[in-house]
Enzyme design. Sequence first.
Site, PDB file in Angstrom:
ATOM      1  N   ASP A  19       0.858  -1.173   0.000  1.00  0.00           N
ATOM      2  CA  ASP A  19       0.000   0.000   0.000  1.00  0.00           C
ATOM      3  C   ASP A  19       0.902   1.233   0.000  1.00  0.00           C
ATOM      4  O   ASP A  19       2.089   1.147   0.339  1.00  0.00           O
ATOM      5  CB  ASP A  19      -0.880  -0.045   1.257  1.00  0.00           C
ATOM      6  CG  ASP A  19      -1.706   1.203   1.452  1.00  0.00           C
ATOM      7  OD1 ASP A  19      -2.314   1.666   0.476  1.00  0.00           O
ATOM      8  OD2 ASP A  19      -1.733   1.708   2.589  1.00  0.00           O
ATOM      9  N   ASP A  21      -0.362   5.030   0.866  1.00  0.00           N
ATOM     10  CA  ASP A  21      -0.684   6.058   1.852  1.00  0.00           C
ATOM     11  C   ASP A  21      -0.575   5.541   3.284  1.00  0.00           C
ATOM     12  O   ASP A  21      -1.259   4.593   3.671  1.00  0.00           O
ATOM     13  CB  ASP A  21      -2.097   6.596   1.614  1.00  0.00           C
ATOM     14  CG  ASP A  21      -2.226   7.340   0.298  1.00  0.00           C
ATOM     15  OD1 ASP A  21      -1.193   7.636  -0.328  1.00  0.00           O
ATOM     16  OD2 ASP A  21      -3.365   7.626  -0.109  1.00  0.00           O
ATOM     17  N   ASP A  47     -10.985  24.126  -2.382  1.00  0.00           N
ATOM     18  CA  ASP A  47     -10.619  22.711  -2.568  1.00  0.00           C
ATOM     19  C   ASP A  47      -9.376  22.360  -1.750  1.00  0.00           C
ATOM     20  O   ASP A  47      -9.330  21.326  -1.086  1.00  0.00           O
ATOM     21  CB  ASP A  47     -10.357  22.415  -4.044  1.00  0.00           C
ATOM     22  CG  ASP A  47     -11.626  22.408  -4.859  1.00  0.00           C
ATOM     23  OD1 ASP A  47     -12.563  21.696  -4.472  1.00  0.00           O
ATOM     24  OD2 ASP A  47     -11.687  23.124  -5.871  1.00  0.00           O
ATOM     25  N   THR A 125      -2.704   0.674  -4.770  1.00  0.00           N
ATOM     26  CA  THR A 125      -3.098   1.910  -4.125  1.00  0.00           C
ATOM     27  C   THR A 125      -4.288   2.576  -4.793  1.00  0.00           C
ATOM     28  O   THR A 125      -4.483   2.437  -6.005  1.00  0.00           O
ATOM     29  CB  THR A 125      -1.902   2.899  -4.128  1.00  0.00           C
ATOM     30  OG1 THR A 125      -2.311   4.152  -3.609  1.00  0.00           O
ATOM     31  CG2 THR A 125      -1.347   3.096  -5.527  1.00  0.00           C
ATOM     32  N   ASP A 193      -1.206  -0.408   6.247  1.00  0.00           N
ATOM     33  CA  ASP A 193      -1.470   0.186   7.554  1.00  0.00           C
ATOM     34  C   ASP A 193      -2.947   0.161   7.912  1.00  0.00           C
ATOM     35  O   ASP A 193      -3.311   0.417   9.056  1.00  0.00           O
ATOM     36  CB  ASP A 193      -1.030   1.655   7.553  1.00  0.00           C
ATOM     37  CG  ASP A 193      -1.961   2.507   6.701  1.00  0.00           C
ATOM     38  OD1 ASP A 193      -2.711   3.328   7.259  1.00  0.00           O
ATOM     39  OD2 ASP A 193      -1.962   2.333   5.469  1.00  0.00           O
ATOM     40  N   ASN A 196      -8.919  -1.255   6.079  1.00  0.00           N
ATOM     41  CA  ASN A 196      -9.607  -1.373   4.791  1.00  0.00           C
ATOM     42  C   ASN A 196      -8.900  -2.356   3.859  1.00  0.00           C
ATOM     43  O   ASN A 196      -9.483  -2.814   2.880  1.00  0.00           O
ATOM     44  CB  ASN A 196      -9.709  -0.007   4.112  1.00  0.00           C
ATOM     45  CG  ASN A 196     -10.657   0.923   4.840  1.00  0.00           C
ATOM     46  OD1 ASN A 196     -11.786   0.555   5.144  1.00  0.00           O
ATOM     47  ND2 ASN A 196     -10.200   2.120   5.144  1.00  0.00           N
TER      48      ASN A 196
END
Length: 254
Positions: A19, A21, A47, A125, A193, A196
């Site tokens: 992964d 992030d 934004d 990712t 980490d 999910n």
Amino acid sequence: MHEVTTPLSGQNTVLAFFDVDNTLMRGASGYYLVKEAWRRGIVGWRDITRFAWQQFRFVSVGENHKHMATARERALAIVGGHSEQTLFELAEQIYERDILPNLWPETVDLTQEHLAKGHEVWLVTATPQFVADVIATRLGLTGALGTRVHARDGVLTGELDGHVLHGAEKAIVATELAERLGADLAECWAYSDSSNDIPLLSAVGNRVAVNADAKLTDYAQKMGWHVLPLNRAGLKEARRRVKRQAKTVRKRGR
């Protein structure tokens, strides 16, 4: 977008999935994409403020599915109407300015340990594919599986090509890649980490919870999975584990 090429791998192929992030790097790569777009006048101050708040929440309390899904959708939407070459150049810029300084050296070292064992190392990712490709290339990894955006005549539409690569979708694409390359998932590795990514971690025989959120830590401990703290002692143990337990693959000429 860049297509995933299929290397001439044999039945001895071992894949290591990472992964990005908060596993390979601190924070959310999508935020840096939007920040660079703001610098270039592609998005407005409202934004960037929203993304800054989401980045703070992500670093402070971990990944929240609803908030991160919104962030990723916005990150993909802003690329609509821009050429693939422009977005590649933007990805190169954010790698140098924002991603490189935020890489976790401990996890990057683990990618290199797997490469030294003859493994193929793939990023998996939700980050847009054009960003994931740049990270993988700069780190000398085998490739990347990221969220894809439709392109028409070299210009991105801002519409998804498939699904955001998140949760169970990661397990699906990782399994498909293993099947294409003839890899035995029981010999493969995955690092994440986030809770999910439990589907991805569950799909392989060697799973490691890196810098894990509370839910993943609890689940990993119950399942007897390896939990890796991002410190020198944890890194040394993880590298010893790869050297000791991971299958060494001797590549034939390609």
